[in-house]
Motif scaffolding. Structure first.
Motif, short mmCIF file in Angstrom:
data_model
loop_
_atom_site.label_atom_id
_atom_site.label_comp_id
_atom_site.label_asym_id
_atom_site.label_seq_id
_atom_site.Cartn_x
_atom_site.Cartn_y
_atom_site.Cartn_z
N UNK A 1 59.23 -2.06 47.74
CA UNK A 1 59.82 -1.71 49.03
C UNK A 1 61.19 -1.11 48.74
N UNK A 2 61.67 -0.19 49.58
CA UNK A 2 62.98 0.41 49.31
C UNK A 2 64.05 -0.66 49.03
N UNK A 3 64.81 -0.44 47.98
CA UNK A 3 65.85 -1.40 47.59
C UNK A 3 65.40 -2.34 46.47
N UNK A 4 64.10 -2.35 46.19
CA UNK A 4 63.57 -3.28 45.18
C UNK A 4 64.01 -2.93 43.76
N UNK A 5 64.53 -1.74 43.56
CA UNK A 5 65.03 -1.39 42.22
C UNK A 5 66.19 -2.32 41.82
N UNK A 6 66.83 -2.96 42.80
CA UNK A 6 67.93 -3.88 42.51
C UNK A 6 67.45 -5.34 42.46
N UNK A 7 66.16 -5.53 42.71
CA UNK A 7 65.67 -6.91 42.87
C UNK A 7 64.67 -7.28 41.77
N UNK A 8 64.02 -8.44 41.95
CA UNK A 8 63.09 -8.94 40.94
C UNK A 8 61.91 -8.00 40.67
N UNK A 9 61.59 -7.15 41.61
CA UNK A 9 60.49 -6.20 41.40
C UNK A 9 60.71 -5.41 40.11
N UNK A 10 61.97 -5.09 39.80
CA UNK A 10 62.28 -4.24 38.64
C UNK A 10 62.70 -5.04 37.40
N UNK A 11 62.84 -6.34 37.51
CA UNK A 11 63.38 -7.14 36.40
C UNK A 11 62.50 -7.06 35.15
N UNK A 12 63.17 -7.20 34.02
CA UNK A 12 62.45 -7.15 32.73
C UNK A 12 62.78 -8.41 31.94
N UNK A 13 61.78 -9.24 31.71
CA UNK A 13 62.00 -10.39 30.82
C UNK A 13 61.73 -9.92 29.38
N UNK A 14 62.07 -10.78 28.43
CA UNK A 14 62.04 -10.34 27.03
C UNK A 14 60.63 -9.97 26.56
N UNK A 15 59.64 -10.79 26.92
CA UNK A 15 58.27 -10.51 26.48
C UNK A 15 57.77 -9.20 27.08
N UNK A 16 58.14 -8.94 28.34
CA UNK A 16 57.72 -7.69 28.97
C UNK A 16 58.35 -6.49 28.27
N UNK A 17 59.61 -6.62 27.90
CA UNK A 17 60.28 -5.52 27.19
C UNK A 17 59.53 -5.19 25.89
N UNK A 18 59.21 -6.25 25.14
CA UNK A 18 58.54 -6.03 23.86
C UNK A 18 57.12 -5.47 24.05
N UNK A 19 56.47 -5.91 25.13
CA UNK A 19 55.12 -5.39 25.43
C UNK A 19 55.21 -3.89 25.75
N UNK A 20 56.21 -3.51 26.54
CA UNK A 20 56.37 -2.09 26.87
C UNK A 20 56.64 -1.28 25.60
N UNK A 21 57.52 -1.83 24.75
CA UNK A 21 57.90 -1.12 23.53
C UNK A 21 56.68 -0.92 22.62
N UNK A 22 55.87 -1.96 22.50
CA UNK A 22 54.69 -1.86 21.63
C UNK A 22 53.67 -0.88 22.20
N UNK A 23 53.59 -0.84 23.53
CA UNK A 23 52.60 0.02 24.17
C UNK A 23 53.00 1.48 24.21
N UNK A 24 54.29 1.75 24.29
CA UNK A 24 54.73 3.13 24.51
C UNK A 24 55.32 3.82 23.29
#
Lengths: 201, 310
Positions: free
Chosen positions: B178-201
């Motif tokens: 929803x508009x404004x979610x870029x500042x909220x939990x919708x966009x948050x990155x936890x450590x495991x997610x960061x590493x998953x993105x890095x491995x995938x991309x």
């Protein structure tokens, strides 16, 4: 004295105590009470940061630890000093900043409990604009019943648009509220706005 | 059940105080250039590709993206990866760190991927298949009050796509944009997610040490990071609220909130000098070994050789 009357007096004292310290009362009044000092800090900072961009503030409650960020073409340098530490002026000189004027600015900021000052870029119709963002921790906002809040001022270079409640609007789409640092700002005059915020930067 | 959910929500709310607020909007010029042999594509290849595109048509999929600004933004990112800016006040710092490494390793892949997303409304890259939601497509190009990101629709589109596609436990209560979610939990990155993105991309071997709630057990932090830098790139997951204080609250949650890319680290006597990239530029910070240990929760190493990743 009847107990009921005593209770009423106590209640009135307590309620008035709470509301006298609340952020609502600090709003525009605080700016006008301290206008000269606040405007002087803004003017000095604007002039000095035009020569070499920097931000400065206090990271402790006692206003003794100065945080300084010096921004060059290649790097931003972050430092922390005690206010009277010789390293502060040495560092300012090393980056060819006006050490005497910046030291005076820091003292003025300390005097009025200004926690942070910086330039803030924003865009209107794809054009870059800059405002000066200044936050203050007034004594009234430190009172026991007050929220742990900061009084934040924004100094624009051009007159701004506001709605009927005095809230800052987006220039292009005049019905949309403009948020700065995630906060909605209210009018003090055409170029100066304020908000009460939980963070100072 | 309801009480548990409330507790979880409160913990998540405390975490939100965090993520990645910066005010730097200065574009820096000195850029890290990796040796040609170690990159998936060169900047010259990407420049030749992007400079051959003189004009873009409007995209039916991204109604609020202005084609000329999109192309200009893409060119800026290719020419000056250091200048990418995930936005003031957003939770995009993790995506920014990832993109910074992406642009240094495979700028041609990045340019082609973003153009495909723009022209076709969806794209595949690595093991990811991006099919952005309608809400994202409507919002890209309209983000405001985020500093220079306001006039960078290609980056807006990309960060929104990443946040829309990859999900972690921090996103479970806010899955739809929803508009404004870029500042909220919708966009948050936890450590495991960061590493998953890095491995995938990214075309790197990725080795991660640390967690969202615990400091990495690597012995001497300075020695470890220095060692890792000799064989690849290093991203740190740090508690930014004690580096860049935003209030005077004495008791702060010891939790990581920000991703930075290490450029250099050195030590003289007992003072560590750390140079890192985040939000459109490089920053030099001097700190003690104990403070370094206090702020670091994750160390991710990116290397090209299998042997370096061990």
């Amino acid at each position: 004295m009847p107990t009921r009357l005593i209770h009423t007096i106590l209640l009135v004292t307590l309620v008035s105590g709470i509301f006298s310290c609340s952020p609502k009362n600090i709003s525009t009044k605080y700016y006008y009470q301290n206008e000269k000092v606040l405007d002087r800090i803004e003017e000095t900072y604007k002039e000095l940061s035009r020569q070499t961009p920097f931000t400065v503030g206090f990271t402790d409650k006692d206003f003794k630890i100065v945080a300084l960020e010096i921004i060059t073409d290649t790097l931003s340098y972050i430092y922390e000093f005690e206010i009277n530490e010789p390293r502060l002026t040495d560092t300012l000189r090393a980056y060819h900043l006006n050490a005497a004027k910046i030291t005076r600015l820091i003292q003025q900021m300390q005097g009025i409990r200004c926690t942070w000052i910086k330039n803030y870029d924003y865009y209107v119709d794809e054009k870059k604009n800059t405002l000066i963002f200044m936050s203050i921790k007034p004594v009234a906002l430190n009172a026991p019943f007050a929220y742990k809040k900061y009084y934040t001022l924004t100094y624009f270079q051009q007159p701004q648009y506001f709605d009927s409640e005095g809230r800052l609007l987006d220039k292009r789409k005049r019905r949309r509220l403009r948020k700065i640092n995630g906060e909605i700002f209210k009018r003090i005059n055409d170029k100066v706005c304020y908000t009460i915020s939980g963070k100072f930067r | 059940m309801k009480v548990r959910r409330t507790v979880v929500k409160r913990i998540l709310f405390l975490l939100v105080i965090c993520f990645c607020i910066s005010s730097k909007t200065i574009a820096f010029i000195n850029d890290t250039v990796l040796p040609v042999a170690t990159v998936s594509s060169t900047r010259q290849q990407a420049i030749a590709f992007i400079d051959s595109i003189k004009q873009l048509d409007s995209s039916a999929y991204w109604p609020n993206i202005k084609p000329s600004l999109f192309l200009q933004n893409l060119k800026t990112s290719i020419y000056q990866p250091i200048s990418i800016y995930p936005g003031n006040g957003t939770n995009f710092c993790g995506y920014g760190a990832l993109t910074y490494l992406f642009l240094q390793d495979d700028p041609l892949g990045y340019a082609k991927l973003l153009l495909q997303l723009y022209k076709e409304g969806e794209a595949r890259f690595g093991n990811a298949s991006f099919t952005p939601s309608a809400a994202i497509k409507k919002e890209a190009g309209r983000l405001k009050y985020k500093g220079v990101l306001d006039i960078r629709p290609a980056e807006q589109m990309w960060y929104l796509c990443l946040a829309d596609h990859y999900k972690g436990y921090l996103n479970i209560f806010n899955l739809r944009y929803n508009p404004g979610d870029e500042d909220r939990f919708w966009a948050s990155v936890n450590y495991a997610k960061f590493n998953r993105m890095a491995r995938g991309l990214l075309r790197y071997k990725v080795k991660a040490k640390g967690a969202d709630w615990l400091h990495p057990n690597v012995g001497n932090m300075y020695e470890y990071i220095s060692g890792q830098l000799t064989t690849g790139r290093v991203v740190l997951f740090i508690n930014n609220r004690i580096v860049h204080k935003k209030n005077h609250v004495k008791i702060k949650l010891a939790l990581p909130t920000h991703f930075i890319v290490v450029e250099k680290i050195s030590k003289q006597d007992d003072l560590i000098t750390l140079v890192y990239w985040d939000y459109g530029g490089k920053t030099l910070l001097q700190l003690s070994p104990s403070f370094l240990r206090r702020i670091i929760f994750g160390i991710t190493h990116f290397s090209k050789n299998e042997s370096d990743a061990n």
